[in-house]
Write an enzyme that holds these catalytic residues in place. Sequence first.
Site, short mmCIF file in Angstrom:
data_model
loop_
_atom_site.label_atom_id
_atom_site.label_comp_id
_atom_site.label_asym_id
_atom_site.label_seq_id
_atom_site.Cartn_x
_atom_site.Cartn_y
_atom_site.Cartn_z
N ILE A 7 -36.31 171.84 12.87
CA ILE A 7 -37.09 170.57 12.51
C ILE A 7 -36.91 169.90 13.78
CG2 ILE A 7 -37.24 168.49 10.96
CD1 ILE A 7 -35.57 169.98 8.79
N ASP A 58 -37.11 166.64 24.79
CA ASP A 58 -38.27 165.97 24.77
C ASP A 58 -39.18 166.98 24.65
OD1 ASP A 58 -40.54 164.53 25.31
OD2 ASP A 58 -39.56 162.96 26.44
N ASN A 85 -42.56 168.16 13.44
CA ASN A 85 -42.60 166.98 12.83
C ASN A 85 -42.82 165.86 13.82
OD1 ASN A 85 -42.00 164.81 10.73
ND2 ASN A 85 -40.34 164.77 12.08
N TYR A 151 -54.72 158.46 18.50
CA TYR A 151 -54.02 159.10 17.66
C TYR A 151 -54.79 159.87 16.53
CZ TYR A 151 -50.60 159.42 13.82
OH TYR A 151 -49.64 159.95 12.52
N LYS A 155 -54.12 163.91 15.88
CA LYS A 155 -53.87 164.37 14.59
C LYS A 155 -54.91 165.39 14.01
CE LYS A 155 -49.61 163.14 13.78
NZ LYS A 155 -48.60 164.00 13.67
N VAL A 184 -46.49 156.22 5.53
CA VAL A 184 -45.04 156.64 5.02
C VAL A 184 -44.04 155.50 5.73
CG1 VAL A 184 -43.32 158.49 4.99
CG2 VAL A 184 -45.50 158.98 5.26
#
Length: 250
Positions: A7, A58, A85, A151, A155, A184
């Site tokens: 993850i 990173d 993620n 942004y 995405k 979120v």
Amino acid sequence: MKRTALITGATSGIGRATAHELAKHNIKLIICGRRQERLNTVKEALEKRTEVHILNFDVRDKNAVVSAIESLPDDFKKIDILINNAGNAHGLDPIQEGSLDDWDAMIDINVKGLLYVSKAVIPQMTERESGHIINIGSSAGKEVYPKGNVYCASKHAVVAVTEGMRMDLNPYGIKVAAINPGLVETEFSQVRFKGETLADNVYKGYKALQPEDIADVIYFAISRPKHVNIADVLMFCTAQASSTIVKKEI
Ligand code: NDP
Ligand code: 8X3
């Protein structure tokens, strides 16, 4: 046999909640991020339930990504599930006022970082002809909103890369999915607004999605039978209808 999940961005928010959810289900974990102290704390909490290995890198640094994956000890080398993620928004400005540094950060982390990590992990999946890749996109990858410009572009790229991966990895039986949340409540807005008080208002007046809600859906996706791939999920809290429509009680 126990599965292993890697993850990225496991020091906070959605990634950390997902690590906790997967640990409950006895999945071995490789947790990644840049903040070593956070990684240590998360590892300590998870170790009560499962084996955990830390990778500090990173995602923007392609050599660091490769070295980190190559450094995995034998008992963590086989990665069954990759959860891409790590990512953030940096700034919320009209295009004419946007900062080049913010743009670089979003493209380098959200898009190129995701590609670097995937490139380092996919060969072992194609070789075994199995694996599951979950990319965390966003409702911003489905719909552009004012001042979201770069942004949203990053995405949208995640959604496109996910679809491309699903096609190219189809002959190898590898599952590929995008989970695309709306608002979120995480450190996301602290990062976007650089810790400014503006961030405090983002989740006020309604119940936003919680990171555990996304973790639930991720676990649902990875616990389906072999023939089922949850390919693409758009998740909103009940108060949100679109990027620009949120029912707030103020
Ligand atoms: P957080 O800020 O809480 O978490 C972001 C995570 O990404 C941290 O663990 C951070 O770790 C990691 N990260 C950021 N930059 C880098 C980097 N350069 N290299 C390695 N790791 C990095 O935000 P969220 O949990 O909300 O965000 C997780 C994902 O979910 C992102 O891709 C985001 O775009 C997406 N998302 C978020 C939504 C929201 O409203 N919160 C909605 C839809 C999607 P560290 O700083 O330790 O490196
Ligand atoms: C995070 C949700 O609406 O801030 O991807 O873009 S939003």
